[in-house]
Structure formats: C-alpha cells, structure tokens
Scaffold this motif. Structure first.
Motif, PDB file in Angstrom:
ATOM      1  N   LEU A  16       0.940  -1.316   0.086  1.00 19.14           N
ATOM      2  CA  LEU A  16       0.117  -0.151  -0.225  1.00 19.14           C
ATOM      3  C   LEU A  16       0.711   1.338   0.023  1.00 19.14           C
ATOM      4  CD1 LEU A  16      -2.419  -1.265   2.786  1.00 19.14           C
ATOM      5  CD2 LEU A  16      -3.006  -0.642   0.293  1.00 19.14           C
ATOM      6  N   LEU A  17       2.072   1.019   0.355  1.00 16.58           N
ATOM      7  CA  LEU A  17       3.027   2.190   0.453  1.00 16.58           C
ATOM      8  C   LEU A  17       3.928   2.256  -0.727  1.00 16.58           C
ATOM      9  CD1 LEU A  17       4.073   1.982   4.194  1.00 16.58           C
ATOM     10  CD2 LEU A  17       2.181   3.383   3.047  1.00 16.58           C
ATOM     11  N   GLY A  18       3.655   1.370  -1.793  1.00 17.71           N
ATOM     12  CA  GLY A  18       4.583   1.527  -3.043  1.00 17.71           C
ATOM     13  C   GLY A  18       5.977   1.129  -2.888  1.00 17.71           C
ATOM     14  N   SER A  26     -11.290   6.817  -0.980  1.00 15.82           N
ATOM     15  CA  SER A  26     -11.566   5.498  -1.370  1.00 15.82           C
ATOM     16  C   SER A  26     -11.065   4.693  -0.423  1.00 15.82           C
ATOM     17  CB  SER A  26     -10.641   4.992  -2.613  1.00 15.82           C
ATOM     18  OG  SER A  26      -9.479   5.166  -2.212  1.00 15.82           O
ATOM     19  N   ASP A  27     -11.540   3.235  -0.166  1.00 17.31           N
ATOM     20  CA  ASP A  27     -11.035   2.447   0.702  1.00 17.31           C
ATOM     21  C   ASP A  27      -9.126   2.237   0.452  1.00 17.31           C
ATOM     22  OD1 ASP A  27     -13.579   1.989   1.602  1.00 17.31           O
ATOM     23  OD2 ASP A  27     -13.996   0.050   0.392  1.00 17.31           O
ATOM     24  N   GLU A  28      -8.965   2.220  -0.652  1.00 17.10           N
ATOM     25  CA  GLU A  28      -7.549   2.264  -0.896  1.00 17.10           C
ATOM     26  C   GLU A  28      -6.745   3.242  -0.189  1.00 17.10           C
ATOM     27  OE1 GLU A  28      -9.894   1.633  -3.119  1.00 17.10           O
ATOM     28  OE2 GLU A  28      -9.462  -0.302  -4.093  1.00 17.10           O
ATOM     29  N   ASP A  29      -7.339   4.428  -0.271  1.00 14.32           N
ATOM     30  CA  ASP A  29      -6.741   5.528   0.309  1.00 14.32           C
ATOM     31  C   ASP A  29      -6.651   5.644   1.610  1.00 14.32           C
ATOM     32  OD1 ASP A  29      -6.289   6.645  -2.153  1.00 14.32           O
ATOM     33  OD2 ASP A  29      -8.248   8.032  -2.156  1.00 14.32           O
ATOM     34  N   ARG A  48      -0.400  -7.709  -1.747  1.00 15.76           N
ATOM     35  CA  ARG A  48      -0.151  -7.255  -2.944  1.00 15.76           C
ATOM     36  C   ARG A  48      -0.962  -7.547  -4.192  1.00 15.76           C
ATOM     37  NH1 ARG A  48       4.213  -4.525  -4.296  1.00 15.76           N
ATOM     38  NH2 ARG A  48       5.613  -5.337  -2.329  1.00 15.76           N
ATOM     39  N   ALA A  49      -1.412  -8.904  -4.146  1.00 21.09           N
ATOM     40  CA  ALA A  49      -2.312  -9.448  -5.326  1.00 21.09           C
ATOM     41  C   ALA A  49      -3.716  -8.808  -5.227  1.00 21.09           C
ATOM     42  CB  ALA A  49      -2.532 -10.929  -5.064  1.00 21.09           C
ATOM     43  N   VAL A  50      -4.160  -8.559  -3.987  1.00 22.16           N
ATOM     44  CA  VAL A  50      -5.389  -7.890  -3.638  1.00 22.16           C
ATOM     45  C   VAL A  50      -5.663  -6.548  -4.246  1.00 22.16           C
ATOM     46  CG1 VAL A  50      -6.906  -6.928  -2.107  1.00 22.16           C
ATOM     47  CG2 VAL A  50      -6.060  -9.446  -1.767  1.00 22.16           C
ATOM     48  N   VAL A  51      -4.220  -5.752  -3.929  1.00 22.63           N
ATOM     49  CA  VAL A  51      -4.312  -4.411  -4.359  1.00 22.63           C
ATOM     50  C   VAL A  51      -4.035  -4.411  -6.093  1.00 22.63           C
ATOM     51  CG1 VAL A  51      -2.583  -2.431  -4.391  1.00 22.63           C
ATOM     52  CG2 VAL A  51      -3.119  -3.544  -2.153  1.00 22.63           C
ATOM     53  N   GLY A 103      -9.241  -3.657 -11.710  1.00 20.85           N
ATOM     54  CA  GLY A 103     -10.954  -3.467 -11.769  1.00 20.85           C
ATOM     55  C   GLY A 103     -11.275  -2.046 -11.893  1.00 20.85           C
ATOM     56  N   ARG A 104     -10.255  -1.207 -11.237  1.00 16.60           N
ATOM     57  CA  ARG A 104     -10.815   0.233 -11.629  1.00 16.60           C
ATOM     58  C   ARG A 104     -10.439   0.709 -13.090  1.00 16.60           C
ATOM     59  NH1 ARG A 104      -8.281   0.532  -6.733  1.00 16.60           N
ATOM     60  NH2 ARG A 104      -6.623   1.698  -7.544  1.00 16.60           N
TER      61      ARG A 104
END
Length: 205
Positions: free
Chosen positions: A29-31, A103-106, A194-197, A203-204
């Motif tokens: 999530l942090l790249g 967003s949930d990702e944010d 990582r696979a989920v992200v 999907g977006r």
C-alpha cells in the motif's frame, strides 16, 4: 490464546516483531519493495528494538517510503469521532462529503503510513506494546477495507488475524529463533495483499 492476550504477554522483541510484521504485510500500500523493511527485521535478530540500529533503520525506512513525519496520524474518513456538540451542521456535512470522496484504498494506505510514522524510534516496552496493539488494529482494518466481504470478518481479515496470532506465538515459543518463521508468515501475507491491491487496481482501469 487470544490475540489480545498474546500482545499483553509478549516481551519487547515479540512486540516489535508483531508491529513490524503487521507493517511489513501492508508495504504494497506504500509503494515499497519487498525488502524495504528487511533491515528492521535484522536489527531484531541482532539485539532487539532497543539498540541504535533499530532507530537508524527505522528512519531510513521512513525516508524510503516517504513517511518521515512521526506525527502523521490522520487517516481520511477514519479519524476519531468529534466530541458531542462540537462543530456545526455544516461542518458535519463537509466531513461526510470528504469521507465519501476518499476510497477504501486511500484509507488503507493512510493506515499503513500511520503504522510506520508512529513506530517508536527509541522504544521501551510500554511504547512497543502500544504500537503493536495499534498496528494489530490497523492491519485488521486495512484488510477489512479491502476484503471482498461486505460485512464482518471476511476471508482476508480472518487470514490476517491468523497471521498475527502465528507471529506472536512463534516469538513467545522460540524467542529470537522465531524471527525467521515470523518473517516467512509476514512475507506470505504481503504477497496476498499485493495481489489484492493489484486486482482492485485492474478492476478500476
């Protein structure tokens, strides 16, 4: 033994490893790359989180992941509720609009940044316990935000809870010898996240 009990009984190395493992699983999530926190794992193996190496390597990880401000603790849409009676209706409406735009990702990424930002650079047992407890809750919330299940604990959350328990049990049972298998548990979880992200990003698009 429950996750709460395991954190309450863990020693300093176990607490540091628990918090670090939660953070390590959320690095996607942090790249960051998969090795960015490896020096912190090494410092636990060398002498625990109380040595100078921990603080130095923590500062380097923050710099590499662009999270150098240890006071960065605001999570969009997930901050503490305002005190009753504080603020106007207009302010509450604005906050609701802001939350809806995040967003949930944010939110998940902000939680991961907060885990790293609040890690104690010169830790004592009480600081590590508070951090490990906060990391446990944050990691579970991250996985809940990204889980396919709409309500409750879906498969992603359940797996994260099992990994947290496994790490704490390994450190409690083996001491420093539990660090390597704990890292392996964390590595597996990082690959899953990582696979989920990646899947959500596709999907977006």
């Amino acid at each position: 033994m429950s996750l709460v009990d395991l954190i309450a009984r863990a020693d300093e190395r176990g607490l540091a490893a628990s918090g670090l493992a939660c953070l390590d699983r959320c690095v996607p999530l942090l790249g960051g790359d998969d090795e960015v926190l490896r020096p912190l794992w090494s410092s636990l193996a060398d002498g625990g989180a109380d040595g100078d190496a921990w603080g130095e390597r923590l500062a380097k990880a923050r710099a590499e992941l662009d999270c150098a401000d240890p006071s960065a603790d605001t999570v969009p849409g997930l901050g503490p509720d305002p005190a009753p009676g504080s603020g106007s209706g207009a302010e509450t409406e604005t906050e609701a609009e802001t939350e809806a735009a995040v967003s949930d990702e944010d939110r998940a990424a902000a939680l991961a940044r907060r885990m790293l930002a609040t890690a104690p650079g010169d830790p004592c047992a009480s600081a590590l316990r508070a951090w490990a407890d906060a990391c446990s809750a944050a990691a579970l919330q991250i996985h809940r935000l990204l889980d396919v299940a709409a309500d409750g604990d879906g498969p992603l959350v359940a797996a994260e809870r099992r990994r947290q328990v496994a790490v704490l049990e390994l450190l409690a049972g083996r001491g420093a010898g539990g660090l390597r298998p704990a890292l392996e548990v964390s590595t597996e979880g990082r690959r899953v996240l990582r696979a989920v992200v990646s899947r959500r990003a596709r999907g977006r698009s």
